[in-house]
Design an enzyme around this catalytic site. Structure first.
Site, PDB file in Angstrom:
ATOM      1  N   GLU A 140       0.667  -1.211   0.000  1.00  0.00           N
ATOM      2  CA  GLU A 140      -0.004   0.073  -0.047  1.00  0.00           C
ATOM      3  C   GLU A 140       0.790   1.247  -0.014  1.00  0.00           C
ATOM      4  O   GLU A 140       2.107   1.311   0.416  1.00  0.00           O
ATOM      5  CB  GLU A 140      -0.899   0.025   0.979  1.00  0.00           C
ATOM      6  CG  GLU A 140      -1.808  -0.993   1.051  1.00  0.00           C
ATOM      7  CD  GLU A 140      -2.596  -1.042   2.573  1.00  0.00           C
ATOM      8  OE1 GLU A 140      -4.019  -1.013   2.298  1.00  0.00           O
ATOM      9  OE2 GLU A 140      -2.220  -1.335   3.625  1.00  0.00           O
ATOM     10  N   CYS A 184       3.306   8.598   1.074  1.00  0.00           N
ATOM     11  CA  CYS A 184       4.022   7.647   2.225  1.00  0.00           C
ATOM     12  C   CYS A 184       4.190   6.075   1.292  1.00  0.00           C
ATOM     13  O   CYS A 184       3.083   5.701   0.963  1.00  0.00           O
ATOM     14  CB  CYS A 184       3.110   7.502   3.053  1.00  0.00           C
ATOM     15  SG  CYS A 184       3.581   6.197   4.498  1.00  0.00           S
ATOM     16  N   CYS A 231       6.460  -6.975   6.925  1.00  0.00           N
ATOM     17  CA  CYS A 231       7.445  -6.399   7.504  1.00  0.00           C
ATOM     18  C   CYS A 231       7.985  -7.273   8.553  1.00  0.00           C
ATOM     19  O   CYS A 231       7.436  -8.191   9.238  1.00  0.00           O
ATOM     20  CB  CYS A 231       7.073  -5.187   8.314  1.00  0.00           C
ATOM     21  SG  CYS A 231       8.531  -4.278   9.352  1.00  0.00           S
ATOM     22  N   CYS A 246       6.708  -5.330  15.516  1.00  0.00           N
ATOM     23  CA  CYS A 246       6.101  -4.340  16.456  1.00  0.00           C
ATOM     24  C   CYS A 246       4.697  -4.607  16.832  1.00  0.00           C
ATOM     25  O   CYS A 246       3.873  -4.577  15.982  1.00  0.00           O
ATOM     26  CB  CYS A 246       6.553  -2.923  16.205  1.00  0.00           C
ATOM     27  SG  CYS A 246       8.217  -2.505  15.691  1.00  0.00           S
ATOM     28  N   CYS A 289       1.626  -2.504  15.614  1.00  0.00           N
ATOM     29  CA  CYS A 289       1.615  -2.015  14.182  1.00  0.00           C
ATOM     30  C   CYS A 289       1.058  -3.297  13.224  1.00  0.00           C
ATOM     31  O   CYS A 289       1.426  -4.416  13.381  1.00  0.00           O
ATOM     32  CB  CYS A 289       3.016  -1.730  13.546  1.00  0.00           C
ATOM     33  SG  CYS A 289       3.166  -1.435  11.810  1.00  0.00           S
ATOM     34  N   GLY A 312       6.956  -2.021   5.917  1.00  0.00           N
ATOM     35  CA  GLY A 312       8.192  -2.628   5.881  1.00  0.00           C
ATOM     36  C   GLY A 312       9.304  -1.635   6.528  1.00  0.00           C
ATOM     37  O   GLY A 312       8.827  -0.601   7.296  1.00  0.00           O
ATOM     38  N   GLU A 313      10.297  -2.309   6.587  1.00  0.00           N
ATOM     39  CA  GLU A 313      11.523  -1.639   7.378  1.00  0.00           C
ATOM     40  C   GLU A 313      12.458  -1.043   6.278  1.00  0.00           C
ATOM     41  O   GLU A 313      13.142  -2.039   5.757  1.00  0.00           O
ATOM     42  CB  GLU A 313      12.251  -2.371   8.520  1.00  0.00           C
ATOM     43  CG  GLU A 313      13.546  -2.165   8.805  1.00  0.00           C
ATOM     44  CD  GLU A 313      13.284  -0.514   9.556  1.00  0.00           C
ATOM     45  OE1 GLU A 313      12.462   0.036  10.047  1.00  0.00           O
ATOM     46  OE2 GLU A 313      14.523   0.068   9.201  1.00  0.00           O
ATOM     47  N   SER A 330      12.219   6.281   7.568  1.00  0.00           N
ATOM     48  CA  SER A 330      11.949   6.012   8.981  1.00  0.00           C
ATOM     49  C   SER A 330      12.630   4.661   9.221  1.00  0.00           C
ATOM     50  O   SER A 330      12.172   3.581   8.650  1.00  0.00           O
ATOM     51  CB  SER A 330      10.202   6.026   9.006  1.00  0.00           C
ATOM     52  OG  SER A 330      10.131   5.986  10.536  1.00  0.00           O
ATOM     53  N   SER A 343      11.659   5.448  15.104  1.00  0.00           N
ATOM     54  CA  SER A 343      10.624   4.975  15.722  1.00  0.00           C
ATOM     55  C   SER A 343      11.217   4.520  17.214  1.00  0.00           C
ATOM     56  O   SER A 343      11.253   3.529  17.440  1.00  0.00           O
ATOM     57  CB  SER A 343      10.031   3.913  15.032  1.00  0.00           C
ATOM     58  OG  SER A 343       9.353   4.456  13.803  1.00  0.00           O
ATOM     59  N   LEU A 344      10.794   5.534  18.088  1.00  0.00           N
ATOM     60  CA  LEU A 344      11.640   5.237  19.392  1.00  0.00           C
ATOM     61  C   LEU A 344      10.462   4.637  20.467  1.00  0.00           C
ATOM     62  O   LEU A 344      10.702   3.584  20.838  1.00  0.00           O
ATOM     63  CB  LEU A 344      12.048   6.674  19.950  1.00  0.00           C
ATOM     64  CG  LEU A 344      13.033   6.240  21.242  1.00  0.00           C
ATOM     65  CD1 LEU A 344      14.225   5.497  20.823  1.00  0.00           C
ATOM     66  CD2 LEU A 344      13.229   7.622  22.087  1.00  0.00           C
ATOM     67  N   HIS A 345       9.405   5.365  20.544  1.00  0.00           N
ATOM     68  CA  HIS A 345       8.078   4.779  21.072  1.00  0.00           C
ATOM     69  C   HIS A 345       8.369   4.528  22.662  1.00  0.00           C
ATOM     70  O   HIS A 345       7.641   4.394  23.433  1.00  0.00           O
ATOM     71  CB  HIS A 345       7.504   3.637  20.392  1.00  0.00           C
ATOM     72  CG  HIS A 345       7.280   3.836  19.085  1.00  0.00           C
ATOM     73  ND1 HIS A 345       6.441   4.729  18.625  1.00  0.00           N
ATOM     74  CD2 HIS A 345       7.581   2.992  17.929  1.00  0.00           C
ATOM     75  CE1 HIS A 345       6.227   4.627  17.377  1.00  0.00           C
ATOM     76  NE2 HIS A 345       6.927   3.665  16.886  1.00  0.00           N
ATOM     77  N   ASN A 367      -3.026   4.468  16.425  1.00  0.00           N
ATOM     78  CA  ASN A 367      -4.185   4.253  15.534  1.00  0.00           C
ATOM     79  C   ASN A 367      -4.683   2.954  15.728  1.00  0.00           C
ATOM     80  O   ASN A 367      -3.706   1.931  16.117  1.00  0.00           O
ATOM     81  CB  ASN A 367      -3.642   4.145  14.221  1.00  0.00           C
ATOM     82  CG  ASN A 367      -3.390   5.865  13.555  1.00  0.00           C
ATOM     83  OD1 ASN A 367      -4.096   6.704  13.889  1.00  0.00           O
ATOM     84  ND2 ASN A 367      -2.371   6.133  13.045  1.00  0.00           N
ATOM     85  N   CYS A 373      -0.814   5.695  10.056  1.00  0.00           N
ATOM     86  CA  CYS A 373       0.447   4.771  10.632  1.00  0.00           C
ATOM     87  C   CYS A 373       0.118   3.484  11.260  1.00  0.00           C
ATOM     88  O   CYS A 373      -0.702   3.551  12.278  1.00  0.00           O
ATOM     89  CB  CYS A 373       1.289   5.717  11.677  1.00  0.00           C
ATOM     90  SG  CYS A 373       1.665   7.479  11.225  1.00  0.00           S
TER      91      CYS A 373
HETATM   92  N1  SAH Z   1       9.387   0.192   9.741  1.00  0.00           N
HETATM   93  C1  SAH Z   1       9.656   1.668   9.921  1.00  0.00           C
HETATM   94  C2  SAH Z   1       8.838   2.450   8.977  1.00  0.00           C
HETATM   95  C3  SAH Z   1       7.371   2.233   9.227  1.00  0.00           C
HETATM   96  S1  SAH Z   1       6.967   3.953   9.704  1.00  0.00           S
HETATM   97  C4  SAH Z   1       9.519   2.229  11.211  1.00  0.00           C
HETATM   98  O1  SAH Z   1       9.041   1.546  12.020  1.00  0.00           O
HETATM   99  O2  SAH Z   1       9.957   3.352  11.299  1.00  0.00           O
HETATM  100  C5  SAH Z   1       5.409   3.872  10.495  1.00  0.00           C
HETATM  101  C6  SAH Z   1       5.414   4.604  11.821  1.00  0.00           C
HETATM  102  O3  SAH Z   1       4.148   4.462  12.300  1.00  0.00           O
HETATM  103  C7  SAH Z   1       6.481   4.008  12.624  1.00  0.00           C
HETATM  104  O4  SAH Z   1       6.830   5.058  13.290  1.00  0.00           O
HETATM  105  C8  SAH Z   1       5.865   2.735  13.410  1.00  0.00           C
HETATM  106  O5  SAH Z   1       6.277   2.869  14.725  1.00  0.00           O
HETATM  107  C9  SAH Z   1       4.326   3.886  13.678  1.00  0.00           C
HETATM  108  N2  SAH Z   1       3.297   3.110  13.720  1.00  0.00           N
HETATM  109  C10 SAH Z   1       3.184   1.665  13.774  1.00  0.00           C
HETATM  110  N3  SAH Z   1       1.915   1.278  14.197  1.00  0.00           N
HETATM  111  C11 SAH Z   1       1.382   2.137  14.642  1.00  0.00           C
HETATM  112  C12 SAH Z   1      -0.134   2.468  15.224  1.00  0.00           C
HETATM  113  N4  SAH Z   1      -0.901   1.667  15.359  1.00  0.00           N
HETATM  114  N5  SAH Z   1      -0.320   3.839  15.588  1.00  0.00           N
HETATM  115  C13 SAH Z   1       0.491   4.832  15.395  1.00  0.00           C
HETATM  116  N6  SAH Z   1       1.732   4.760  14.803  1.00  0.00           N
HETATM  117  C14 SAH Z   1       2.175   3.325  14.540  1.00  0.00           C
END
Ligand code: SAH
Length: 377
Positions: free
Chosen positions: A116, A129, A136, A140, A143, A191-192, A225, A248-250, A324, A367
């Protein structure tokens, strides 16, 4: 966390097992730089300048129908298009929301894989995007893409073609209230990107090369990213590219990040931030820190303070993403007052912080919602 994902030994090694080589698509002109296209055209017994003509149609005019390439002799048009512009993406579904300003495209690739892309129109720019892998391997848990595992890496041209196709949609004037020219690309789809390193870098080069070699975007308008593959971040810093790095730290602490971003079990918060600051130092580019706000998981005031201490004084910007919803997820977005307090604490620590809009939520285009499930319509 129940199991550790497999960590690649080299940035290109696919996680979750080797990619099925046979599943890679046919070669396309976007896989090659201009010299490579010229060599290929010559091999086909055509004058080398045909490479430039084809490139101009594809990247310059956003035209892919050989019938419209009237400067090519009719006799060789189809053959050249067959060899250099095979169809890589078949649109399966397009969905729009926000009055057409957000559009999600679901594509079928030549081997049946689904990926997508999302186009987001704003008053002053259009951002696309794009996906770098089918599925992937990073696992995580919050996601949607991470739930299905990795199918395969996309080829350079499969990555580029998403942007070129949607640049064509934008150019057709389909996004009312936005400029007609695609200006920004973020590697934040499926994907990463740094696990498909060399193809992603080649795609960045194609997107930024001036037409007709490429799409002519500014490197500063490209964001890559990553979950934080440290060796690949360091390699990216050596590429001499001014792309924005998003991390993507989180979570600011290893205990929680080990669970939310399992690759943290291999490269810890301190290590990944170190690589990020090196990247910022080498490129002069502000690193984006992505932080999904998950209710009662990572949104406590003490975590805001810890994050603030880690980031204070650095060339960085925090993007908080309200979580999300994803199918079957046990997690919710943080309540707004909690989010506001988190922002306040980060700003108090001197860290530039914004909350990202949740564009595309209704069409599962936001996201973490890109799962490429083919919904029966
Ligand atoms: N794999 C890469 C590229 C994906 S970017 C990465 O992780 O950075 C997608 C972004 O959306 C990342 O920051 C990911 O952590 C974030 N993301 C994934 N699932 C999400 C969700 N359910 N709600 C909000 N952000 C999310």
């Amino acid at each position: 966390m129940t199991s550790l994902p497999l960590i690649p030994t080299s940035p290109d090694a696919p996680i979750g097992g080797p990619a099925r080589r046979a599943a890679m698509p046919p070669r396309h002109l976007a896989d090659l730089d201009l010299a490579g296209r010229q060599a290929l055209v010559a091999e086909l017994g055509e004058p080398a300048f045909r490479a430039k003509q084809l490139s101009n149609h594809y990247f310059g005019r956003l035209v892919r129908d050989p019938g419209l390439m009237t400067d090519l002799p009719a006799a060789s048009r189809d053959r050249l298009a067959d060899q250099l512009m095979p169809k890589l993406l078949t649109p399966v579904r397009e969905m729009a929301c926000d009055d057409g300003a957000t559009r999600k495209a679901l594509w079928r690739l030549h081997d049946g894989s689904l990926v997508e892309s999302v186009l987001m129109g704003y008053r002053d720019r259009i951002t696309v995007c794009i996906s770098s892998q089918a599925g992937c391997g990073m696992a995580c848990p919050f996601c949607a893409t991470g739930q299905a595992g990795l199918t395969r890496n996309l080829s350079t041209a499969e990555i580029v073609d998403q942007a070129v196709y949607l640049a064509g949609v934008a150019a057709s004037g389909a996004v009312a209230g936005s400029p007609p020219r695609l200006s920004h690309v973020v590697f934040m789809g499926m994907g990463e990107p740094l696990a498909n390193y060399s193809r992603v870098i080649a795609a960045v080069r194609r997107l930024c090369a001036p037409a007709p070699e490429g799409l002519g975007l500014s490197q500063r308008h490209i964001t890559v990213s990553t979950v934080g593959l440290v060796p690949a971040i360091r390699r990216l810093a050596d590429e001499d590219l001014s792309v924005t790095l998003a991390l993507s730290l989180h979570a600011p602490d290893d205990d929680l990040r080990d669970e939310l971003v399992p690759v943290n079990q291999r490269w810890k918060v301190a290590e990944v931030l170190d690589a990020a600051w090196d990247y910022a130092g080498r490129t002069g580019r502000r690193v984006s820190i992505e932080y999904a706000m998950i209710r009662d998981v990572n949104d406590q005031p003490w975590r805001a303070d810890l994050l603030g201490r880690l980031l204070a004084g650095r060339l960085t910007h925090v993007n908080l993403i309200p979580l999300n919803p994803t199918p079957g997820s046990r997690w919710d977005a943080s309540p707004k007052p909690v989010e506001r307090e988190f922002v306040r604490r980060l700003r108090e620590a001197g860290v530039s912080t914004t909350v990202r809009d949740t564009r595309g939520q209704e069409i599962d285009g936001a996201c973490g919602q890109l799962a490429a499930a083919e919904v029966a319509s």
